[in-house]
Motif scaffolding. Structure first.
Motif, mmCIF file in Angstrom:
data_model
loop_
_atom_site.group_PDB
_atom_site.id
_atom_site.type_symbol
_atom_site.label_atom_id
_atom_site.label_comp_id
_atom_site.label_asym_id
_atom_site.label_seq_id
_atom_site.Cartn_x
_atom_site.Cartn_y
_atom_site.Cartn_z
ATOM 1 N N GLU A 91 -39.004 -39.199 17.491
ATOM 2 C CA GLU A 91 -39.726 -39.361 18.698
ATOM 3 C C GLU A 91 -41.350 -39.255 18.584
ATOM 4 N N TRP A 124 -38.626 -45.031 24.849
ATOM 5 C CA TRP A 124 -38.917 -44.563 23.486
ATOM 6 C C TRP A 124 -37.453 -44.337 22.753
ATOM 7 N N LYS A 146 -36.670 -45.678 18.928
ATOM 8 C CA LYS A 146 -36.198 -44.635 18.038
ATOM 9 C C LYS A 146 -35.049 -45.065 17.304
#
Length: 461
Positions: free
Chosen positions: A229, A218, A222
């Motif tokens: 997030e 993630w 991002k």
């Protein structure tokens, strides 16, 4: 070297032609038996045989596709309050369209030139069972050649593919997973009134960072997208709602179709099995020949004709014996697996071929032949007889549980786990142990792989 003669006593089994035929017929599936009987009727004028239209068409009210993962049918408990006859559900299941049929219907409704329709239909025929286009456009262009006049340029093929991808189900005709998901998102964005920013982010992720979704990276998503997030996780959740294999909901033309040999129904709170009348071979002796032979008497019958009469009689008797043996084995299975038909796979009991063989006073090899390519239809679906045989897993409560039931328990545990905190194989083994079932962690891992359940780090959201 000295040459000598010795006398030796040994036991041998001589199989008569009738017994050989009986064994061969027993191991055939319904479709194979149909071919065998058709050939026998061709060779012997004394045999009357009517082909089974249900087997010939491979699609009828009494036939259904066999699922590769049969236990997926059996994990849901049957509702005894369901007022719909299971036979009606079964009938509808049997008449699902193939993906190609579904696409072909839509192509013919398009208001376009017939040549372009033909080109779209050709590309649709190149799709695999998932609904993907595995061939590149250059290969398709080369294959078409001059088959479709004026429609074999690269631009015409590209336009035809675009029209194919505009059809249902969304995602059809994609070259890879990223394109499949993008096509679905584009369709959603056309009419999206809510969550539009999330869907746009989802499209960006699948086109540029799909591999990072698989590894749950993630942080990099991002950084690349400039989103928080929470926004990334929401977009990923939307991606997970999309269909990875748009063609999977359809029947496949090369799937195995069968006509069940027996049918199981609930009668007076007991599951009982009966022969499927639609599966019985339409076989008999030719009445006219039989009458002539009877009138002339055995002594006046020509030797060849007499042999044909014997062969026809053997075949009819062996077919009857085959049906009786299949029914007896099916009855023995159903008696022992009553809980399965009420509870699904979780109610399966351990069972081995030897138990049925001893009960019916048959050889294990005979039971093996009967349980191969012979099928049972019930409210849960259609199952090969062999599905009901599984090894035993030890239980602290005494007795044991079948490996099929253990797999159903593992699947149930995983389905009920927290998405944010999935359960490890060690924890699953402990939960099973708490219920009295002694299962090693590596066995849990093996069953999880069989069920196609990802490991714990890939299930974490």
């Amino acid at each position: 070297m000295a040459i000598s003669l010795n006398t030796r006593v040994s036991q041998t089994v001589n199989l008569t032609p009738q017994l050989q035929q009986s064994i061969r017929l027993l191991q055939l599936s319904n479709s194979e038996l149909e071919q065998e009987l058709a050939k026998a009727a061709e060779d012997n004028p004394l045999i009357e045989f009517e082909p089974n239209p249900e087997i010939e068409s491979n699609l009828s009210q009494s036939s259904e596709r066999i699922e590769t993962n049969q236990n997926s049918w059996a994990n849901n408990r049957i509702s005894q309050d369901d007022d719909e006859e299971w036979g009606e559900r079964y009938e509808r299941i049997a008449h699902k369209q193939t993906l190609l049929e579904y696409l072909d219907e839509q192509v013919h409704l398009l208001n376009i030139d017939p040549k372009e329709q033909s080109l779209i239909a050709y590309i649709a025929g190149c799709l695999d069972e998932r609904g993907y286009l595995p061939e590149d456009l250059e290969a398709i262009q080369a294959d078409i050649g001059t088959q479709i006049d004026g429609a074999n340029s690269r631009d015409s093929i590209q336009n035809a593919l675009a029209k194919l991808q505009s059809l249902d189900p969304p995602g059809i005709g994609a070259r890879d997973l990223a394109e499949c998901l993008s096509l679905q998102i584009d369709r959603i964005l056309e009419n999206a009134k809510s969550d539009r920013p999330s869907w746009e982010l989802a499209r960006y992720i699948v086109t540029s960072h799909l591999s990072k979704v698989g590894s749950k990276d993630w942080q990099k998503i991002k950084q690349a997208s400039g989103k928080s997030e929470a926004e990334v996780l929401k977009a990923v959740e939307l991606i997970r709602t999309l269909q990875h294999n748009p063609g999977s909901q359809f029947e496949r033309e090369n799937d195995q179709w069968v006509l069940p040999d027996v049918v199981v129904n609930l009668k007076q709170n007991r599951w009982v099995v009966e022969s499927n009348p639609n599966a019985k071979p339409r076989l008999s002796l030719n009445n006219e020949y039989a009458r002539i032979l009877k009138e002339n008497g055995q002594k006046n019958i020509d030797g060849v004709l007499k042999q044909k009469m014997l062969e026809a009689s053997w075949l009819v008797k062996n077919i009857v014996q085959r049906e009786e043996t299949i029914l007896r084995v099916a009855q023995a299975i159903v008696v022992r697996q009553q809980q399965f038909f009420s509870m699904g796979a979780i109610g399966m009991k351990p069972l081995v071929l030897r138990e049925i063989a001893e009960e019916l006073e048959m050889h294990e090899s005979t039971i093996s032949r009967v349980t191969t390519q012979k099928y049972l239809a019930c409210q849960l679906g259609i199952f090969e007889f062999k599905y009901f045989f599984s090894s035993q897993v030890s239980s602290e409560k005494g007795g044991g549980i079948s490996s099929t039931a253990v797999q159903a328990l593992i699947k149930k545990i995983v389905e009920e786990e927290s998405a944010g905190k999935p359960i490890s194989d060690t924890q699953i083994a402990q939960l099973l142990s708490d219920q009295g079932y002694i299962i090693a962690r590596r066995t849990v891992a093996k069953y999880r792989d069989i069920l196609r359940i990802p490991p714990v780090h890939l299930r974490k959201q």
